[in-house]
Design a protein around this motif. Structure first.
Motif, mmCIF file in Angstrom:
data_model
loop_
_atom_site.group_PDB
_atom_site.id
_atom_site.type_symbol
_atom_site.label_atom_id
_atom_site.label_comp_id
_atom_site.label_asym_id
_atom_site.label_seq_id
_atom_site.Cartn_x
_atom_site.Cartn_y
_atom_site.Cartn_z
ATOM 1 N N ASP A 215 7.653 -42.537 -7.050
ATOM 2 C CA ASP A 215 8.478 -41.497 -6.435
ATOM 3 C C ASP A 215 8.310 -41.533 -4.913
ATOM 4 O O ASP A 215 8.923 -40.763 -4.201
ATOM 5 C CB ASP A 215 8.136 -40.108 -6.982
ATOM 6 N N PHE A 216 7.450 -42.414 -4.413
ATOM 7 C CA PHE A 216 7.183 -42.655 -2.991
ATOM 8 C C PHE A 216 6.429 -41.515 -2.294
ATOM 9 O O PHE A 216 6.065 -41.643 -1.147
ATOM 10 C CB PHE A 216 8.460 -42.969 -2.200
ATOM 11 N N HIS A 217 6.192 -40.419 -2.975
ATOM 12 C CA HIS A 217 5.556 -39.268 -2.330
ATOM 13 C C HIS A 217 4.228 -38.860 -2.943
ATOM 14 O O HIS A 217 3.326 -38.434 -2.230
ATOM 15 C CB HIS A 217 6.510 -38.062 -2.339
ATOM 16 N N TYR A 218 4.115 -38.967 -4.272
ATOM 17 C CA TYR A 218 2.898 -38.511 -4.923
ATOM 18 C C TYR A 218 2.209 -39.608 -5.730
ATOM 19 O O TYR A 218 1.004 -39.754 -5.670
ATOM 20 C CB TYR A 218 3.211 -37.315 -5.834
ATOM 21 N N LEU B 195 4.776 -46.380 1.048
ATOM 22 C CA LEU B 195 4.598 -45.087 0.399
ATOM 23 C C LEU B 195 4.309 -43.989 1.404
ATOM 24 O O LEU B 195 3.797 -44.249 2.484
ATOM 25 C CB LEU B 195 3.454 -45.180 -0.612
ATOM 26 N N GLY B 196 4.595 -42.755 1.019
ATOM 27 C CA GLY B 196 4.280 -41.601 1.852
ATOM 28 C C GLY B 196 2.774 -41.419 1.983
ATOM 29 O O GLY B 196 1.989 -41.974 1.209
ATOM 30 N N ARG C 203 0.721 -39.119 1.213
ATOM 31 C CA ARG C 203 -0.012 -38.473 0.112
ATOM 32 C C ARG C 203 0.087 -39.251 -1.192
ATOM 33 O O ARG C 203 -0.478 -38.847 -2.201
ATOM 34 C CB ARG C 203 0.519 -37.066 -0.105
ATOM 35 N N CYS C 204 0.788 -40.359 -1.185
ATOM 36 C CA CYS C 204 1.069 -41.095 -2.415
ATOM 37 C C CYS C 204 -0.132 -41.939 -2.850
ATOM 38 O O CYS C 204 -0.661 -42.732 -2.073
ATOM 39 C CB CYS C 204 2.293 -41.979 -2.219
#
Length: 140
Positions: free
Chosen positions: A65-68, A98-99, A101-102
């Protein structure tokens, strides 16, 4: 030898199968089921690949999801190109996509368990796997 790294570059099912067979992952993937392999590669939403010319020599194949959470489904490097830092570079380039936080999450192949800890991964015993056709309780 110059290795070129590409993010989300097209990889055919045949290239993917050939790489898995030339690495240690071919033993644990359905490489004889071309439709499944085509679905695996085409439905990944993040790939980082390593190429020598037109030859695929490594891949990081993910669903994220690229964020988590980012599940690194396959990390494969051709046996002839191992111990050259390609796997580490694939993971680093994956993480860069990735972000902040990922988390990068994977299930290690039996012979590769000692590879990940020195790279900064922490081991978790909380992973569960439900095989196809297994009982899902009273789900409906």
């Amino acid at each position: 030898m110059a290795i070129e790294y590409r993010v989300n570059a097209p990889v055919t099912a045949d290239q993917f199968i050939e790489l898995l067979n030339a690495s240690t992952l071919g033993e644990r993937r359905p490489v004889d089921d071309r439709a499944c392999m085509a679905g695996m590669i085409s439905n990944s939403n993040l790939t980082v690949s390593a190429w020598e010319g037109d030859t695929l020599v490594g891949i990081s194949r993910c669903v994220t999801d690229f964020h988590y959470a980012c599940y690194l489904s396959d990390l494969a490097v051709h046996k002839g190109y191992q111990k050259m830092g390609i796997g580490k570079k694939l993971q680093a380039l994956t993480q860069q996509q990735l972000g902040p936080r990922c988390k990068l999450i994977l299930i290690a192949a039996p012979g590769a368990a000692d590879y990940y800890s020195p790279l900064g991964y922490s081991h978790s015993e909380r992973c569960w796997v439900l095989e196809p056709g297994a009982f899902l309780g009273n789900a409906g």
